[in-house]
Write a protein that holds these residues in place. Structure first.
Motif, PDB file in Angstrom:
ATOM      1  N   PHE A 473       0.719  -1.180   0.005  1.00  0.00           N
ATOM      2  CA  PHE A 473       0.107  -0.119  -0.226  1.00  0.00           C
ATOM      3  C   PHE A 473       0.895   1.194  -0.021  1.00  0.00           C
ATOM      4  O   PHE A 473       0.607   2.212  -0.838  1.00  0.00           O
ATOM      5  N   GLY A 474       1.985   1.388   0.982  1.00  0.00           N
ATOM      6  CA  GLY A 474       2.557   2.685   0.844  1.00  0.00           C
ATOM      7  C   GLY A 474       3.326   2.861  -0.139  1.00  0.00           C
ATOM      8  O   GLY A 474       3.450   4.078  -0.581  1.00  0.00           O
ATOM      9  N   TRP A 475       4.187   1.605  -0.963  1.00  0.00           N
ATOM     10  CA  TRP A 475       5.076   2.073  -1.890  1.00  0.00           C
ATOM     11  C   TRP A 475       4.445   1.848  -3.404  1.00  0.00           C
ATOM     12  O   TRP A 475       5.302   1.974  -4.350  1.00  0.00           O
ATOM     13  N   GLY A 551       4.318  11.129   4.876  1.00  0.00           N
ATOM     14  CA  GLY A 551       4.290  10.469   3.366  1.00  0.00           C
ATOM     15  C   GLY A 551       3.560   9.411   3.550  1.00  0.00           C
ATOM     16  O   GLY A 551       3.709   8.410   4.456  1.00  0.00           O
ATOM     17  N   ASN A 552       2.791   8.728   2.365  1.00  0.00           N
ATOM     18  CA  ASN A 552       2.050   7.747   2.197  1.00  0.00           C
ATOM     19  C   ASN A 552       2.968   6.245   2.429  1.00  0.00           C
ATOM     20  O   ASN A 552       2.628   5.485   3.102  1.00  0.00           O
ATOM     21  N   GLY A 553       4.168   6.436   1.787  1.00  0.00           N
ATOM     22  CA  GLY A 553       5.174   5.339   2.099  1.00  0.00           C
ATOM     23  C   GLY A 553       5.528   5.061   3.360  1.00  0.00           C
ATOM     24  O   GLY A 553       5.594   3.880   3.629  1.00  0.00           O
ATOM     25  N   TRP A 554       6.190   6.143   4.145  1.00  0.00           N
ATOM     26  CA  TRP A 554       6.715   5.897   5.365  1.00  0.00           C
ATOM     27  C   TRP A 554       5.750   5.713   6.273  1.00  0.00           C
ATOM     28  O   TRP A 554       5.924   4.998   7.202  1.00  0.00           O
ATOM     29  N   ALA A 555       4.575   6.410   5.988  1.00  0.00           N
ATOM     30  CA  ALA A 555       3.360   6.137   7.229  1.00  0.00           C
ATOM     31  C   ALA A 555       2.976   4.683   7.060  1.00  0.00           C
ATOM     32  O   ALA A 555       2.908   3.889   8.132  1.00  0.00           O
ATOM     33  N   ALA A 556       2.724   4.108   6.035  1.00  0.00           N
ATOM     34  CA  ALA A 556       2.300   2.963   5.922  1.00  0.00           C
ATOM     35  C   ALA A 556       3.411   1.903   6.290  1.00  0.00           C
ATOM     36  O   ALA A 556       3.319   0.740   6.573  1.00  0.00           O
TER      37      ALA A 556
END
Length: 589
Positions: A473-475, A551-556
């Motif tokens: 999901f994040g990346w 950010g989406n990547g590091w939050a997920a």
């Protein structure tokens, strides 16, 4: 599949003097029969115990979820198979029926350890089921039992659905009441808090008065509390009434598993329990799907009205569920027999060893938290379940960030992205019965007595899918993969492994807790529920800010790393669980 076994129980005059006379099992095949005792010409009773047969679908080695844990004084009376036993006479001698609470610490019940009390028990007769008893829920037709199971599962889906449906139109709530996202998110969090607090009351009340009234009364009140939510003129009214909705809506969450266990015995409830395990996780996923389209077309108030209609229909079906709780049915039968015969020795263990109010409060409000502190198995398993449950509610706020803010999709389309979680959940429903069959094979290979750790292989399979889903999901989300073409497939597909792993983990972890603490099931499950609900309530309050700031990547990925750190838990308990249980005062040997 192992059959039910017969039980030999020590005569109390001998048992309290010789620890080696503990309750034990025989491996031979069961035969019809019942406990018999006679009197000679001098009035002396022959205390030779023959056989008591349990229901053909019952395995004596597994926990009895129909035992009234919270409202029975087990220090005095211990444990009994009264509620699962089948006898020709419909009675069981009380002094021969009691046994110690399942634990590696062998401790005779006070009623047996005291010779005077043990002699008094000789005159008491505990009511049991009779052969082919029509009132025994396990003897009802398969079609009727599946109907009850379906109603229970749908009731759980509905209340879980209600917790998340408002996420379909947060924007209109914010605009109308001039509040921020965090305040609006409380409409979800407070209802989930109610899910955690309500069972602390509904569980003991259902043991005292039966399951049926607790199915009906709180559900009707829950439906009514939807009205002030829908017509609220300020955010305070909405939030307070959502909290009370959670309190009263938690009754089905409390009762469904027990009701299913009432009608399906422990050797035949594999698929039924799989449905129950999936329901609390499938319901919230349906909420944004429906809420998104309803809110987009007719506004957020109609989201509440739609939920009320759904709740009302389901409540009407729950009213068709008869009383299924064996202690309640047998208690009413004992009362009727006492009135008809005048024999005051006819009773049930729950009546004979009724817990005081202070004991009920200790069992439901204090012991769960004591066990969290002193039982590492309960603590870590509850934290794992809480993480999974919290991540489910985190998706309700991270998906709108990714698909609403970056892909510019409307609330209806954002809601549809949760279909991927439903796909994973559906795949898990095909796997969980196979996990149950694998457990039964392990039990059969061990002579019918499986270890609690034999519940963990399913968890050892499912634990990998949750971190995988978070990293996907994040990346595959913006800005790493920008919107365009079919790029939405990546973050949407992340819901499939999450939904699969979520159900498999919960199914196995819940079963492990039940098997590890068979004498303290009510307290263990209450502790798990409180921790799980706390996590589900907390996540909505900071997830949106977390995705904006990291950010989406590091939050997920943060949640991916946390869930990956949880992976060793089932493996460590599979290897060292027996040693850990041996040091516990409450875990089974």
């Amino acid at each position: 599949m192992p059959h039910s076994e017969t039980s030999t129980i020590a005569v109390p005059d001998e048992a309290h003097a010789a620890p080696q006379h503990k309750h034990h099992k025989h491996a031979e095949e069961p035969r019809d029969g019942h406990i018999t005792f006679t009197q000679d010409t001098h009035g002396a009773r022959d205390l030779t115990l023959t056989r008591t047969r349990t229901h053909e679908s019952h395995n004596d080695n597994r926990p009895d979820l129909s035992f009234p844990f919270s409202t029975t004084d087990m220090n005095r009376g211990g444990f009994t198979d009264e509620y699962r036993a089948v006898s020709d006479t419909g009675f069981l001698p009380a002094d021969l029926a009691l046994r110690p609470v399942p634990s590696h610490v062998y401790r005779l019940p006070q009623a047996l350890a005291d010779p005077e009390k043990a002699r008094q028990l000789k005159e008491m007769k505990l009511v049991t089921w009779k052969e082919n008893d029509p009132e025994d829920p396990r003897n009802w037709s398969n079609a009727y039992r599946w109907y009850i199971t379906a109603v229970c599962a749908i009731a759980v889906v509905q209340v879980a659905f209600a917790s998340a449906i408002v996420t379909g139109d947060f924007k209109d709530i914010e605009d109308e009441f001039h509040v921020g996202r965090v305040v609006t998110a409380l409409s979800v969090s407070l209802m989930v808090v109610g899910f955690g607090l309500g069972p602390l009351a509904w569980s003991p009340l259902s043991e005292l008065y039966g399951r049926r009234p607790i199915w009906i009364v709180p559900s009707v009140i829950y439906v009514i509390f939807n009205i002030p939510c829908a017509v609220a003129t300020n955010i305070q009214t909405l939030l307070i009434c959502r909290f009370f909705c959670g309190i009263f809506a938690s009754a089905p969450l409390t009762l469904a598993g027990g009701t299913i266990s009432d009608v399906w015995d422990n050797n035949e409830r594999g698929m039924a329990i799989a449905l129950f395990a999936a329901a609390p996780y499938g319901g919230p996923v349906l909420g944004p799907i429906v809420g998104g389209f309803v809110g987009e077309t007719v506004g957020w108030r109609w989201i509440i009205w739609v939920n009320m209609i759904f709740a009302g229909v389901v409540t009407a079906f729950t009213m068709t569920i008869p009383e299924t709780f064996a202690p309640t049915i047998l208690r009413k039968r004992a009362q009727m027999l006492r009135e008809e015969t005048g024999d005051t020795t006819i009773t049930t263990e729950q009546e004979l060893f009724k817990a005081s109010l202070s004991q009920i409060i200790t069992e439901t409000l204090l012991r769960p938290f004591q066990m969290i502190i002193t039982e590492p198995i309960l603590l870590l398993m509850s934290l794992y379940i809480a993480l999974i449950y919290g991540l489910l509610y985190a998706f309700f706020f991270s998906y709108p960030v990714v698909f609403g803010e970056y892909y510019k999709w409307n609330d209806g389309k954002v809601g549809l992205t949760f279909c991927s979680v439903l796909i994973g959940l559906g795949l898990a429903l095909f796997v969980t019965p196979r996990i149950e069959r694998d457990y039964l094979r392990r039990a059969e290979a061990k002579g019918g007595r499986a270890d609690p750790e034999d519940r963990l292989p399913g968890m050892m399979i499912g634990c990998w899918f949750v971190p995988i889903s978070m990293f996907i999901f994040g990346w595959t989300s913006p800005p790493t993969v920008m919107p365009g073409g079919g790029n939405w497939v990546g973050p949407v597909a992340a819901g499939i492994p999450f939904g699969f792993g979520m159900v498999i983990i919960y199914f196995s972890a819940n079963a492990y807790l039940i098997d590890a603490f068979p004498g303290y099931v009510a307290s263990a499950l209450a502790a798990k529920t409180v921790i799980r609900s706390g996590s589900g309530a907390a996540m909505p309050l900071f997830i949106t800010a977390m995705y904006h700031n990291l950010g989406n990547g590091w939050a997920a990925s943060t949640w991916g790393f946390i869930s990956a750190a949880m992976i060793p838990i089932p493996f460590l308990f599979y290897r060292y669980g027996r040693a850990i249980r041996s040091r516990s005062k409450r875990a089974v040997a």
